[in-house]
Design an enzyme around this catalytic site. Sequence first.
Site, PDB file in Angstrom:
ATOM      1  N   THR A 520       2.498  26.173  57.152  1.00  0.00           N
ATOM      2  CA  THR A 520       3.283  26.769  56.071  1.00  0.00           C
ATOM      3  C   THR A 520       4.655  26.114  55.956  1.00  0.00           C
ATOM      4  OG1 THR A 520       2.154  28.869  56.490  1.00  0.00           O
ATOM      5  CG2 THR A 520       4.143  28.951  55.149  1.00  0.00           C
ATOM      6  N   GLU A 521       5.275  25.793  57.083  1.00  0.00           N
ATOM      7  CA  GLU A 521       6.631  25.250  57.073  1.00  0.00           C
ATOM      8  C   GLU A 521       6.680  23.785  56.635  1.00  0.00           C
ATOM      9  OE1 GLU A 521       9.466  26.590  57.459  1.00  0.00           O
ATOM     10  OE2 GLU A 521       9.079  28.569  58.277  1.00  0.00           O
ATOM     11  N   SER A 522       5.776  22.954  57.168  1.00  0.00           N
ATOM     12  CA  SER A 522       5.913  21.503  56.955  1.00  0.00           C
ATOM     13  C   SER A 522       4.623  20.796  56.604  1.00  0.00           C
ATOM     14  CB  SER A 522       6.494  20.865  58.227  1.00  0.00           C
ATOM     15  OG  SER A 522       5.571  20.991  59.302  1.00  0.00           O
TER      16      SER A 522
END
Length: 665
Positions: A520-522
Amino acid sequence: MNAETLKDFLISLGFDVDDVGARKFETVVAGVTANVLKLGTVVEAAAGTVLLFTTKIAAGLDDLYWASQRTGASVAGIRALGYAASQTGSNAEAARGSLESLARFMRNNPGAEGFLNRLGVQTRDASGNMRDMSAVFTGVGQQLSKMPYYRANQYAQMLGIDENTLMAMRRGMGTFSAEYSAMAKTIGYNADQAAVGSNRFMTSLRDFSAMAGMARDKIGSNLANGLAGSIDSLRKQILDNFPKIEDTITRGVRGLLWLADTIGRVVFRLIQAAGDIREWWNELDKGTQQLIEIFGALVFAWKLLNSAFLTSPIGIITALAGGILLLYDDYKTWKEGGKSLIDWAKWEPDIEKAIAAIKTIISWLGEGVKAVGGWNNVLKGLATYVAGAWAVKMLSGILRVSKGFGPILAAMAAINAWNKVGSVEDEAKKRGVSVGQYLIDRQKEKTPFSLSSWIQEVTGLDFSLHAGNEGLFPSRGMASGKPRPTKEGAALLGWLSPTLDKLEALYHLPDGLLKSVAITESAGNPNAVSGAGAQGLFQLMPGTARDLGLRGNEAFDPIKSAQAAAKYLAQLLKANGGDLDKTLASYNWGIGNVQKYGMGLMPQQTREYVPKVLSNMPGHTTHKLEQNNTYYIYGGDPKEIGREVGQRQVSANAQVMRTNQNGRG
């Protein structure tokens, strides 16, 4: 002249020649002819060697001839000076160079002869003719040897004599020059006559080489004129057919590259598989290894004795193993970031569970084997089952499942068994025995223990399922907008998966949380940097990264970033009382904001962030969890009791989350 000609000549002279005699005669003539040809080859090679030797000698003497013409020294004198120099610490090349310099000094300076005369060097004979320059050179050496070295060196530099040759002069070159002349006289070698003859030879050879060069150039120019049209025609054909030529060459090169890649891949995978099998084999006890060796020998004997091997159960299993090997190669290719035939990303969590379940079952089996007294007793028990209808039903069920879903799906039926493994372990713990002993005890109870019933009880599967039954692998819903890693990110997270699992177990985090947060982040990019300055795989802000112990650019190190993220998520989970939604909101929005404003005032980004992370976690559901825990802690400091309650609550929350995920996975 051949044998037939000689035979006709002999017959014309009146000799009778029968068939046997004719054959002998022809054999002798053929042998003599072969020897003559060999002799001719040897003579030709010897002549070539002599020519090369002569050319080499003549070239050296021709060089001396022209040196004699330049310096005014005889060839014999030059040779004598070279011999003397080599005997007194210098060399012939240096002595010859000094002689050339002295001759140049005499030619270019009108007062040079008077200068030498004042040094005491006699330059002319009694008739007034110029002496041999080699004799003048010897006289200079004699005079310089009488002076102090520093003064002699000054004169030598003026005359162009190098220092090594000067030292050789002072050591007495004249003696060795006389010795060389005496040897030449004894042998009868006249160096000057030899130099003149060599000069004539080299002149003729150079003339011949020049003529040969002209002939070569003429022939080459004629060929060039004739070939020009052919080359133009070839060039035109290449240009006209270049697309076909390019396509053919490209196909050939690609074919070779594909073949090399295929062979390399097969060899590499075989080496990998051999390494994995070797590690598995070393983990087995000696009794199990002996049992497998016996079965291997039986299978080999069956292969030799049974021509219908591939139609037998063992043959089918062997073919199944080959199919699994191909799937193993495809899975490894995906793990390494290559182009695989199957998208293994959605299967990886289940595969990891299957591997864990298989390892647990193997561990149970090992304990059970030890409990019943070894493999001999186990084989007796297995014979009872194999003799019954259960074995037939199980085999037919496996074959039907394999045909419907493929080998890998049939092997992954163990995934559903993982959901009930915990209950068997709990029962064994309640009785205070190992899992293996628990299974043996159940077999001894009044109700007979059926292995097929136990497998159905644990897995929840009926092995008579038809190929289209979804009960084997229940379909899962997928939240809209589910984040996906990039191809490179999926490869990195696949490689990092064992590390993430260990960190989740260490910090009591829900299964799959770290991988889902990274996606989700990267999207799995370890070098990602956001507009706000968040860095790395888990998008940690620089200040947070420093608080978690990261230094410099360590936020871009996938392993160190994962360690920091696991530690941070554990802190947030504890601060939020085990509430995963609040934990994820705190990770995205900040724990200060969550505690101050609550979940109801979350910004839209955070509202979307939480379900995105949850969507990639195994067994995700939107249902809320309810739990009521009672802890009995006696005595102690109130602060210590409060801390103990908090730690137990966090562990309980994480355990409930895992159970909930596994129960629906």
